[in-house]
Every structure is written in structure tokens, then in C-alpha cells.
Design a protein around this motif. Structure first.
Motif, PDB file in Angstrom:
ATOM      1  N   ILE A  33      73.224  23.253 -58.115  1.00  0.00           N
ATOM      2  CA  ILE A  33      71.942  23.965 -58.209  1.00  0.00           C
ATOM      3  C   ILE A  33      71.696  24.622 -56.859  1.00  0.00           C
ATOM      4  CG2 ILE A  33      69.489  23.801 -58.742  1.00  0.00           C
ATOM      5  CD1 ILE A  33      69.975  21.249 -60.223  1.00  0.00           C
ATOM      6  N   PHE A  34      71.620  25.932 -56.888  1.00  0.00           N
ATOM      7  CA  PHE A  34      71.479  26.684 -55.646  1.00  0.00           C
ATOM      8  C   PHE A  34      70.106  27.353 -55.618  1.00  0.00           C
ATOM      9  CE2 PHE A  34      71.919  30.057 -52.655  1.00  0.00           C
ATOM     10  CZ  PHE A  34      72.740  29.523 -51.669  1.00  0.00           C
ATOM     11  N   GLY A  35      69.399  27.231 -54.508  1.00  0.00           N
ATOM     12  CA  GLY A  35      68.059  27.809 -54.398  1.00  0.00           C
ATOM     13  C   GLY A  35      68.029  28.960 -53.415  1.00  0.00           C
ATOM     14  N   LEU A  36      67.446  30.084 -53.847  1.00  0.00           N
ATOM     15  CA  LEU A  36      67.289  31.242 -52.968  1.00  0.00           C
ATOM     16  C   LEU A  36      65.808  31.391 -52.651  1.00  0.00           C
ATOM     17  CD1 LEU A  36      68.582  33.765 -51.635  1.00  0.00           C
ATOM     18  CD2 LEU A  36      68.173  34.982 -53.777  1.00  0.00           C
ATOM     19  N   LEU A  37      65.483  31.289 -51.361  1.00  0.00           N
ATOM     20  CA  LEU A  37      64.095  31.387 -50.935  1.00  0.00           C
ATOM     21  C   LEU A  37      63.919  32.630 -50.076  1.00  0.00           C
ATOM     22  CD1 LEU A  37      63.545  27.713 -49.649  1.00  0.00           C
ATOM     23  CD2 LEU A  37      63.424  28.554 -51.987  1.00  0.00           C
ATOM     24  N   GLY A  38      62.694  33.107 -50.011  1.00  0.00           N
ATOM     25  CA  GLY A  38      62.410  34.250 -49.146  1.00  0.00           C
ATOM     26  C   GLY A  38      61.033  34.782 -49.453  1.00  0.00           C
ATOM     27  N   GLU A 199      63.214  21.447 -52.759  1.00  0.00           N
ATOM     28  CA  GLU A 199      63.598  20.114 -52.255  1.00  0.00           C
ATOM     29  C   GLU A 199      63.994  19.190 -53.390  1.00  0.00           C
ATOM     30  OE1 GLU A 199      62.382  18.228 -48.944  1.00  0.00           O
ATOM     31  OE2 GLU A 199      60.853  19.637 -48.272  1.00  0.00           O
ATOM     32  N   GLN A 200      63.265  19.286 -54.496  1.00  0.00           N
ATOM     33  CA  GLN A 200      63.513  18.390 -55.628  1.00  0.00           C
ATOM     34  C   GLN A 200      64.826  18.714 -56.335  1.00  0.00           C
ATOM     35  OE1 GLN A 200      61.669  15.894 -57.184  1.00  0.00           O
ATOM     36  NE2 GLN A 200      60.168  15.833 -55.529  1.00  0.00           N
ATOM     37  N   LEU A 201      65.174  20.009 -56.386  1.00  0.00           N
ATOM     38  CA  LEU A 201      66.254  20.416 -57.268  1.00  0.00           C
ATOM     39  C   LEU A 201      67.559  20.791 -56.588  1.00  0.00           C
ATOM     40  CD1 LEU A 201      64.489  22.727 -59.890  1.00  0.00           C
ATOM     41  CD2 LEU A 201      65.233  20.367 -60.173  1.00  0.00           C
ATOM     42  N   CYS A 202      67.468  21.432 -55.429  1.00  0.00           N
ATOM     43  CA  CYS A 202      68.639  22.205 -54.989  1.00  0.00           C
ATOM     44  C   CYS A 202      69.610  21.410 -54.130  1.00  0.00           C
ATOM     45  CB  CYS A 202      68.183  23.445 -54.234  1.00  0.00           C
ATOM     46  SG  CYS A 202      67.179  24.511 -55.279  1.00  0.00           S
ATOM     47  N   ASP A 203      70.897  21.569 -54.419  1.00  0.00           N
ATOM     48  CA  ASP A 203      71.949  20.995 -53.596  1.00  0.00           C
ATOM     49  C   ASP A 203      72.064  21.779 -52.292  1.00  0.00           C
ATOM     50  OD1 ASP A 203      72.921  19.117 -55.617  1.00  0.00           O
ATOM     51  OD2 ASP A 203      73.489  20.927 -56.696  1.00  0.00           O
ATOM     52  N   ARG A 204      71.979  23.102 -52.435  1.00  0.00           N
ATOM     53  CA  ARG A 204      72.041  23.968 -51.263  1.00  0.00           C
ATOM     54  C   ARG A 204      71.000  25.064 -51.389  1.00  0.00           C
ATOM     55  NH1 ARG A 204      76.262  24.192 -47.836  1.00  0.00           N
ATOM     56  NH2 ARG A 204      76.714  26.395 -47.904  1.00  0.00           N
ATOM     57  N   ILE A 205      70.655  25.609 -50.219  1.00  0.00           N
ATOM     58  CA  ILE A 205      69.586  26.591 -50.167  1.00  0.00           C
ATOM     59  C   ILE A 205      69.993  27.746 -49.265  1.00  0.00           C
ATOM     60  CG2 ILE A 205      67.309  26.928 -49.087  1.00  0.00           C
ATOM     61  CD1 ILE A 205      66.470  24.361 -50.279  1.00  0.00           C
ATOM     62  N   ALA A 206      69.597  28.958 -49.672  1.00  0.00           N
ATOM     63  CA  ALA A 206      69.714  30.101 -48.774  1.00  0.00           C
ATOM     64  C   ALA A 206      68.302  30.626 -48.545  1.00  0.00           C
ATOM     65  CB  ALA A 206      70.583  31.193 -49.389  1.00  0.00           C
ATOM     66  N   ILE A 207      68.027  31.016 -47.315  1.00  0.00           N
ATOM     67  CA  ILE A 207      66.761  31.698 -47.040  1.00  0.00           C
ATOM     68  C   ILE A 207      67.109  33.122 -46.671  1.00  0.00           C
ATOM     69  CG2 ILE A 207      64.694  31.767 -45.577  1.00  0.00           C
ATOM     70  CD1 ILE A 207      64.923  28.744 -45.241  1.00  0.00           C
ATOM     71  N   MET A 208      66.449  34.076 -47.323  1.00  0.00           N
ATOM     72  CA  MET A 208      66.722  35.477 -47.022  1.00  0.00           C
ATOM     73  C   MET A 208      65.436  36.186 -46.631  1.00  0.00           C
ATOM     74  SD  MET A 208      67.402  37.333 -50.747  1.00  0.00           S
ATOM     75  CE  MET A 208      67.891  38.870 -49.950  1.00  0.00           C
ATOM     76  N   ALA A 215      69.562  31.960 -43.386  1.00  0.00           N
ATOM     77  CA  ALA A 215      69.914  30.544 -43.225  1.00  0.00           C
ATOM     78  C   ALA A 215      70.553  30.051 -44.504  1.00  0.00           C
ATOM     79  CB  ALA A 215      68.679  29.715 -42.897  1.00  0.00           C
ATOM     80  N   LEU A 216      71.491  29.095 -44.346  1.00  0.00           N
ATOM     81  CA  LEU A 216      72.230  28.589 -45.492  1.00  0.00           C
ATOM     82  C   LEU A 216      72.629  27.150 -45.216  1.00  0.00           C
ATOM     83  CD1 LEU A 216      73.860  29.275 -48.140  1.00  0.00           C
ATOM     84  CD2 LEU A 216      75.741  29.890 -46.631  1.00  0.00           C
ATOM     85  N   GLY A 217      72.424  26.285 -46.189  1.00  0.00           N
ATOM     86  CA  GLY A 217      72.855  24.901 -45.998  1.00  0.00           C
ATOM     87  C   GLY A 217      72.129  23.960 -46.935  1.00  0.00           C
ATOM     88  N   SER A 218      72.399  22.658 -46.769  1.00  0.00           N
ATOM     89  CA  SER A 218      71.635  21.676 -47.533  1.00  0.00           C
ATOM     90  C   SER A 218      70.249  21.587 -46.892  1.00  0.00           C
ATOM     91  CB  SER A 218      72.324  20.315 -47.474  1.00  0.00           C
ATOM     92  OG  SER A 218      72.229  19.801 -46.163  1.00  0.00           O
TER      93      SER A 218
END
Ligand code: ATP
Ligand code: MG
Length: 310
Positions: A33-38, A199-208, A215-218
Motif C-alpha cells: 500500500i503506497f501513499g502519495l501525499l502533497g 499512518e494507518q495504511l501505508c507501507d511506504r509514502i511519497a510526499i510531493m 520525500a520517500l520512505g516508510s
């Protein structure tokens, strides 16, 4: 060996003079599960629209399960599920008919999709309203129907653009639980403004931001990237707070002190300084010392700034 499900290389999209996506690179592992934030306008929806073949990139490449999005649009559309940012339901079809149409467009057999649709309606709490039209649904119910529709054909990659916006806390939790149960069996790529959701779902996250990956990482890796400073809150009983706030402020290992009533918040250079603080507070009327954990929100704000986007 990890297998890459989504590969993005130097992907760029311009709308006239505006570069909404700027040489974006990313890899998402299968079954995660990958999360893209921004912030608003960062380019998240633009990226999802390109990956789901609804729009063409200006340059660069992307591959879904190894297939080039520019050459294999048809194949890709059959193996992905998409929940777009805005609910796009057919208002002249009932809830159930919306799901059935989707199943038929994906070439599913009737006996297969009938059971699957029953399951999904039940799961999303819509079984009792399946004969009603979407216009008579609340925003949250429409959102749940859109999510159900994206899952009818059992996609291998699921794209969710702000899946839980507008959902009440109960429905949001139900969606989280379901998304979690899908992890492993498919790759899930989601965007969200709810950092708790990430936080609840994602294995890894990218912030754009501004079309770029910043930023990219757990979640733990991103939190660790914030400066090493640690923040403690010290609560005093009685009157000592102002006196001790001044004392703490004079110590070299203390970067910052703020006092509100009985509570003093101190920022330390590093966690090892805590023992010096405890020594300095010897005999002080301290009620509680608590560590202020870094949140994903701290990371997000420190990377993307305080300013509200137009
Ligand atoms: N069709 C379009 N024509 C022109 N500009 C567009 C178009 N779609 C998006 N943009 C612009 O591209 C940028 C990125 O938009 P996008 O919708 O991808 O952002 P987002 O990260 O999804 O934001 P939000 O969090 O608000 O959904 C914004 O500046 C937006 O104004
Ligand atoms: Mg968007």
C-alpha cells in the motif's frame, strides 16, 4: 526478490506554461500500500490520471505491471481499479446497475459478477439501498459505491484518489479495514490529505510538491529524517513553572523553551540531554514529563511549509 508493480521514470506533464508534474520518478512494489501525499495542487491527481491512462504525459515513461502506459492502455485498464477524486456515478442507473454495468464492461460472466456485487454491496453497507439511484445517496454513500465499483473486476492494481474524503469516521474506518485486507493480493496506490490515514495504511509514502518528489520512505524513515531535536513537555504542580522555564532556557543543551501556565515545553538538542534536565529539575514540583512524539504532520509541514496553497 521484490517485484515492481508501478514504475515511473522522469514523468512530466505540462498544462500550457504550468508544469504540474516535473520529471517524476517512483517505484511501487507489488502487493504493498503506497501513499502519495502533497498540498492542494501538488500534482497527485495529474499523476493518477496519467497512470490510469485517462490522460497522456508530456514526456517520460510509466509502466504498470511491466506494461508501458502509452502502448498498452487497453490491457492496463482491464487490470486496474480506479476511484477518482470526484464521484463519477451514472445517475440514471441504480446503485446495483452501476456495478453491473462496470462488470459487463469488464467482460465478466453474470454468475460471477452477481455474487461479487452482492458481497461488495454488503461490505460497503449499501445492500439495503442497491435499488436506489445515486442522487438519493449521501456523499459518503456515493463514495462507498464508487469504491465498490472499482473492486468489482478484482483489479491487480488499485488507484484511490482521496478515497475517504467526505466519509464519516465509521465509514472511513470500514474502508481502511477493507483496504488493509486487500493488501498483499493487489497493489494499492492512494492519495490522501488525512495523515492518520497514511499512518494507518501505508507501507511506504511519497510526499510531493510543485510536481516534484520531495520525500520517500516508510513513515518511520520520514520521521527520522526530521532534525534530531526532541521535545518534552514538563508539567509543574503549583507555581514553579516560570522560574524553571528561565533556568532551563539558560542551559546550553536546550534549544527552545515555551511556557503556558503550569506547562513548559523544552526542545533539546538530542535525547541524551534529558538527564541534564532531570538533574536541573531536582527538587522541583514536577508532576509529569512527557515526550512529544513526532507526527507525520510535523514531517509534512516541515517539508511543504506552512503556507496555504491557492
Ligand atoms: N486540466 C487542467 N488544465 C490546467 N491546469 C490543470 C488541469 N488539471 C490540473 N491543473 C493544475 O495542475 C496542478 C496540479 O493539479 P492536481 O489536480 O494534479 O493537484 P492535486 O495534487 O491532485 O491537488 P488536490 O490535493 O487539490 O486534489 C494545479 O496547479 C492545477 O491547477
Ligand atoms: Mg487531486
Amino acid at each position: 526478490m521484490h517485484t515492481v508493480s508501478i514504475a515511473i521514470r522522469a514523468l512530466t506533464k505540462s498544462y500550457g506554461a504550468l508544469t504540474a508534474l516535473d520529471s517524476f520518478d517512483l517505484e511501487v512494489e507489488q502487493g504493498t500500500i503506497f501513499g502519495l501525499l502533497g498540498p492542494n495542487g501538488a500534482g497527485k491527481t495529474t499523476l493518477i490520471r496519467i497512470l490510469t491512462t485517462l490522460m497522456r504525459q508530456s514526456s517520460g515513461d510509466a509502466f504498470i505491471e511491466g506494461l508501458d502506459i502509452q502502448r498498452y492502455g487497453c490491457e492496463i485498464r482491464s487490470m486496474i481499479g480506479v476511484v477518482s477524486q470526484e464521484n463519477s456515478l451514472d445517475r440514471y442507473l441504480t446503485a446495483r446497475e452501476n456495478l453491473e454495468l462496470h462488470a459487463r464492461l469488464h467482460g465478466m460472466e453474470k454468475q460471477l459478477y452477481k455474487r461479487r456485487i452482492d458481497e461488495l454491496l454488503e461490505l460497503m453497507g449499501l445492500a439495503g439501498r442497491q435499488k436506489d439511484f445515486p442522487d438519493t445517496f449521501s456523499g459518503g454513500m456515493q463514495r462507498r459505491l464508487v469504491i465498490a465499483r472499482a473492486l468489482v473486476h478484482q483489479p491487480r492494481v488499485l488507484f484511490l484518489d482521496e478515497p475517504t474524503t467526505g466519509l464519516d469516521p465509521q465509514s472511513r474506518r470500514a474502508v481502511w479495514e477493507y483496504v488493509r485486507s486487500l493488501a498483499g493480493s493487489m497493489t494499492i496506490f492512494l492519495t490522501t490529505h488525512y495523515l492518520e490515514e497514511a499512518e494507518q495504511l501505508c507501507d511506504r509514502i511519497a510526499i510531493m510538491d510543485h510536481g516534484r518528489l520531495i520525500a520517500l520512505g516508510s513513515i518511520q524513515e520520514l520521521k527520522d529524517r526530521l532534525s534530531g531535536a526532541t521535545v518534552y513537555e514538563i508539567e509543574f504542580t503549583g507555581q514553579g513553572a516560570a522560574h524553571y522555564a528561565a533556568l532551563l532556557a539558560s542551559m546550553p543543551c536546550v534549544l527552545d523553551v515555551t511556557q503556558v501556565g503550569h506547562k513548559v515545553t523544552v526542545t533539546l538538542e538530542c535525547w541524551e540531554c534529558l538527564s541534564e534536565i532531570v538533574t536541573a529539575l531536582n527538587g522541583a514540583p514536577v508532576r509529569r514529563i512527557s515526550l512529544q512524539e513526532r507526527t507525520l504532520e510535523d514531517v509534512f509541514i516541515s517539508l511543504t511549509g506552512q503556507k496555504v496553497r491557492e
